[in-house]
Design a protein around this motif. Structure first.
Motif, PDB file in Angstrom:
ATOM      1  N   ALA A  27      22.339 -32.568-139.390  1.00  0.00           N
ATOM      2  CA  ALA A  27      21.137 -33.278-138.951  1.00  0.00           C
ATOM      3  C   ALA A  27      21.338 -33.782-137.529  1.00  0.00           C
ATOM      4  O   ALA A  27      22.463 -34.047-137.104  1.00  0.00           O
ATOM      5  N   THR A  28      20.236 -33.933-136.806  1.00  0.00           N
ATOM      6  CA  THR A  28      20.306 -34.464-135.445  1.00  0.00           C
ATOM      7  C   THR A  28      20.511 -35.966-135.451  1.00  0.00           C
ATOM      8  O   THR A  28      21.012 -36.527-134.492  1.00  0.00           O
ATOM      9  N   GLY A  29      20.101 -36.619-136.523  1.00  0.00           N
ATOM     10  CA  GLY A  29      20.075 -38.075-136.555  1.00  0.00           C
ATOM     11  C   GLY A  29      18.704 -38.545-136.079  1.00  0.00           C
ATOM     12  O   GLY A  29      18.040 -37.871-135.283  1.00  0.00           O
ATOM     13  N   HIS A  30      18.281 -39.687-136.591  1.00  0.00           N
ATOM     14  CA  HIS A  30      16.964 -40.231-136.233  1.00  0.00           C
ATOM     15  C   HIS A  30      16.927 -40.515-134.735  1.00  0.00           C
ATOM     16  O   HIS A  30      17.852 -41.114-134.191  1.00  0.00           O
ATOM     17  N   HIS A  31      15.863 -40.067-134.065  1.00  0.00           N
ATOM     18  CA  HIS A  31      15.743 -40.282-132.624  1.00  0.00           C
ATOM     19  C   HIS A  31      14.282 -40.264-132.207  1.00  0.00           C
ATOM     20  O   HIS A  31      13.418 -39.784-132.939  1.00  0.00           O
ATOM     21  N   THR A  32      14.022 -40.807-131.010  1.00  0.00           N
ATOM     22  CA  THR A  32      12.697 -40.793-130.397  1.00  0.00           C
ATOM     23  C   THR A  32      12.801 -40.037-129.084  1.00  0.00           C
ATOM     24  O   THR A  32      13.693 -40.313-128.269  1.00  0.00           O
ATOM     25  N   HIS A  33      11.905 -39.086-128.882  1.00  0.00           N
ATOM     26  CA  HIS A  33      11.906 -38.308-127.646  1.00  0.00           C
ATOM     27  C   HIS A  33      11.282 -39.128-126.516  1.00  0.00           C
ATOM     28  O   HIS A  33      10.131 -39.535-126.603  1.00  0.00           O
ATOM     29  N   GLY A  34      12.064 -39.345-125.469  1.00  0.00           N
ATOM     30  CA  GLY A  34      11.603 -40.135-124.336  1.00  0.00           C
ATOM     31  C   GLY A  34      10.870 -39.324-123.287  1.00  0.00           C
ATOM     32  O   GLY A  34      10.294 -39.896-122.360  1.00  0.00           O
ATOM     33  N   MET A  35      10.885 -37.997-123.429  1.00  0.00           N
ATOM     34  CA  MET A  35      10.233 -37.111-122.460  1.00  0.00           C
ATOM     35  C   MET A  35       9.425 -36.053-123.203  1.00  0.00           C
ATOM     36  O   MET A  35       9.731 -35.733-124.357  1.00  0.00           O
ATOM     37  N   ASP A  36       8.397 -35.506-122.538  1.00  0.00           N
ATOM     38  CA  ASP A  36       7.749 -34.307-123.064  1.00  0.00           C
ATOM     39  C   ASP A  36       8.824 -33.227-123.177  1.00  0.00           C
ATOM     40  O   ASP A  36       9.790 -33.222-122.399  1.00  0.00           O
ATOM     41  N   TYR A  37       8.653 -32.308-124.144  1.00  0.00           N
ATOM     42  CA  TYR A  37       9.689 -31.297-124.326  1.00  0.00           C
ATOM     43  C   TYR A  37       9.128 -30.008-124.910  1.00  0.00           C
ATOM     44  O   TYR A  37       8.072 -29.998-125.541  1.00  0.00           O
ATOM     45  N   VAL A  38       9.885 -28.933-124.684  1.00  0.00           N
ATOM     46  CA  VAL A  38       9.591 -27.614-125.235  1.00  0.00           C
ATOM     47  C   VAL A  38      10.791 -27.208-126.074  1.00  0.00           C
ATOM     48  O   VAL A  38      11.936 -27.353-125.637  1.00  0.00           O
ATOM     49  N   ILE A  39      10.531 -26.705-127.289  1.00  0.00           N
ATOM     50  CA  ILE A  39      11.576 -26.162-128.148  1.00  0.00           C
ATOM     51  C   ILE A  39      11.461 -24.642-128.121  1.00  0.00           C
ATOM     52  O   ILE A  39      10.369 -24.098-128.310  1.00  0.00           O
ATOM     53  N   VAL A  40      12.586 -23.967-127.865  1.00  0.00           N
ATOM     54  CA  VAL A  40      12.649 -22.508-127.879  1.00  0.00           C
ATOM     55  C   VAL A  40      13.649 -22.114-128.968  1.00  0.00           C
ATOM     56  O   VAL A  40      14.861 -22.208-128.762  1.00  0.00           O
ATOM     57  N   PRO A  41      13.153 -21.692-130.130  1.00  0.00           N
ATOM     58  CA  PRO A  41      14.059 -21.292-131.206  1.00  0.00           C
ATOM     59  C   PRO A  41      14.855 -20.042-130.826  1.00  0.00           C
ATOM     60  O   PRO A  41      14.304 -19.089-130.271  1.00  0.00           O
ATOM     61  N   VAL A  42      16.131 -20.061-131.141  1.00  0.00           N
ATOM     62  CA  VAL A  42      17.001 -18.894-130.962  1.00  0.00           C
ATOM     63  C   VAL A  42      17.111 -18.144-132.290  1.00  0.00           C
ATOM     64  O   VAL A  42      17.292 -16.933-132.314  1.00  0.00           O
ATOM     65  N   THR A  43      16.981 -18.882-133.375  1.00  0.00           N
ATOM     66  CA  THR A  43      17.030 -18.296-134.720  1.00  0.00           C
ATOM     67  C   THR A  43      15.689 -18.530-135.417  1.00  0.00           C
ATOM     68  O   THR A  43      14.969 -19.476-135.101  1.00  0.00           O
ATOM     69  N   THR A  44      15.372 -17.674-136.357  1.00  0.00           N
ATOM     70  CA  THR A  44      14.203 -17.865-137.211  1.00  0.00           C
ATOM     71  C   THR A  44      14.675 -18.597-138.459  1.00  0.00           C
ATOM     72  O   THR A  44      15.644 -18.171-139.097  1.00  0.00           O
ATOM     73  N   SER A  45      13.998 -19.699-138.785  1.00  0.00           N
ATOM     74  CA  SER A  45      14.447 -20.510-139.913  1.00  0.00           C
ATOM     75  C   SER A  45      13.354 -21.503-140.292  1.00  0.00           C
ATOM     76  O   SER A  45      12.214 -21.403-139.829  1.00  0.00           O
ATOM     77  N   VAL A  46      13.736 -22.488-141.089  1.00  0.00           N
ATOM     78  CA  VAL A  46      12.862 -23.598-141.463  1.00  0.00           C
ATOM     79  C   VAL A  46      13.661 -24.889-141.303  1.00  0.00           C
ATOM     80  O   VAL A  46      14.719 -25.047-141.919  1.00  0.00           O
ATOM     81  N   MET A  47      13.147 -25.783-140.452  1.00  0.00           N
ATOM     82  CA  MET A  47      13.769 -27.088-140.270  1.00  0.00           C
ATOM     83  C   MET A  47      13.075 -28.089-141.192  1.00  0.00           C
ATOM     84  O   MET A  47      11.874 -27.975-141.433  1.00  0.00           O
ATOM     85  N   THR A  48      13.817 -29.060-141.681  1.00  0.00           N
ATOM     86  CA  THR A  48      13.228 -30.168-142.421  1.00  0.00           C
ATOM     87  C   THR A  48      13.096 -31.335-141.461  1.00  0.00           C
ATOM     88  O   THR A  48      14.073 -31.723-140.807  1.00  0.00           O
ATOM     89  N   ILE A  49      11.895 -31.869-141.358  1.00  0.00           N
ATOM     90  CA  ILE A  49      11.611 -32.986-140.460  1.00  0.00           C
ATOM     91  C   ILE A  49      11.425 -34.236-141.312  1.00  0.00           C
ATOM     92  O   ILE A  49      10.640 -34.240-142.269  1.00  0.00           O
ATOM     93  N   VAL A  50      12.143 -35.305-140.961  1.00  0.00           N
ATOM     94  CA  VAL A  50      12.023 -36.575-141.670  1.00  0.00           C
ATOM     95  C   VAL A  50      11.394 -37.586-140.713  1.00  0.00           C
ATOM     96  O   VAL A  50      11.956 -37.890-139.659  1.00  0.00           O
ATOM     97  N   ALA A  51      10.208 -38.073-141.080  1.00  0.00           N
ATOM     98  CA  ALA A  51       9.472 -39.046-140.273  1.00  0.00           C
ATOM     99  C   ALA A  51      10.076 -40.438-140.447  1.00  0.00           C
ATOM    100  O   ALA A  51      10.855 -40.678-141.381  1.00  0.00           O
ATOM    101  N   PRO A  52       9.710 -41.374-139.565  1.00  0.00           N
ATOM    102  CA  PRO A  52      10.247 -42.738-139.662  1.00  0.00           C
ATOM    103  C   PRO A  52       9.990 -43.399-141.018  1.00  0.00           C
ATOM    104  O   PRO A  52      10.786 -44.214-141.465  1.00  0.00           O
ATOM    105  N   ASP A  53       8.892 -43.023-141.686  1.00  0.00           N
ATOM    106  CA  ASP A  53       8.591 -43.620-142.991  1.00  0.00           C
ATOM    107  C   ASP A  53       9.323 -42.924-144.141  1.00  0.00           C
ATOM    108  O   ASP A  53       9.138 -43.260-145.301  1.00  0.00           O
ATOM    109  N   GLY A  54      10.162 -41.927-143.799  1.00  0.00           N
ATOM    110  CA  GLY A  54      10.939 -41.223-144.809  1.00  0.00           C
ATOM    111  C   GLY A  54      10.266 -39.983-145.373  1.00  0.00           C
ATOM    112  O   GLY A  54      10.880 -39.236-146.132  1.00  0.00           O
ATOM    113  N   SER A  55       8.993 -39.766-145.004  1.00  0.00           N
ATOM    114  CA  SER A  55       8.311 -38.566-145.497  1.00  0.00           C
ATOM    115  C   SER A  55       8.933 -37.329-144.869  1.00  0.00           C
ATOM    116  O   SER A  55       9.416 -37.357-143.731  1.00  0.00           O
ATOM    117  N   ARG A  56       8.933 -36.243-145.639  1.00  0.00           N
ATOM    118  CA  ARG A  56       9.592 -35.010-145.223  1.00  0.00           C
ATOM    119  C   ARG A  56       8.569 -33.892-145.138  1.00  0.00           C
ATOM    120  O   ARG A  56       7.643 -33.818-145.934  1.00  0.00           O
TER     121      ARG A  56
END
Length: 95
Positions: A27-56
């Motif tokens: 896991a990346t660990g809980h964080h807040t992005h301070g800048m606009d950003y672009v994600i470029v996947p190198v692999t095809t997959s499925v990430m699990t995203i956990v919101a601050p309220d714990g929802s997935r």
């Protein structure tokens, strides 16, 4: 939970480019992005995203298919698959 591995490849006055590698169970660990950003996947997959309220939620990514997000996104990113997830994060620095 394992920690994701990051490698800053470029850090200029305009952008920061970081390669992220999430082994299975990492896991990346809980964080807040301070800048606009672009994600470029190198692999095809499925990430699990956990919101601050714990929802997935599941976020499918496709190698080479980038996406953009505004600053302020707050989450943790987990790899709950059995293969490594790799992506580039390009943070856009404001002038």
């Amino acid at each position: 939970m394992l920690a994701a591995q990051s490698d800053v490849q470029q850090d200029t006055p305009e952008v920061r480019v970081t390669e992220w590698r999430l082994a299975p169970g990492a896991a990346t660990g809980h964080h807040t992005h301070g800048m606009d950003y672009v994600i470029v996947p190198v692999t095809t997959s499925v990430m699990t995203i956990v919101a601050p309220d714990g929802s997935r939620s599941q976020a499918p990514i496709t190698a080479g298919k980038s996406y953009f997000r505004k600053a302020g996104v707050e989450h943790d990113v987990l790899n709950e698959t059995d293969k490594e997830i790799v992506f580039l994060e390009v943070e856009i620095k404001q002038k």
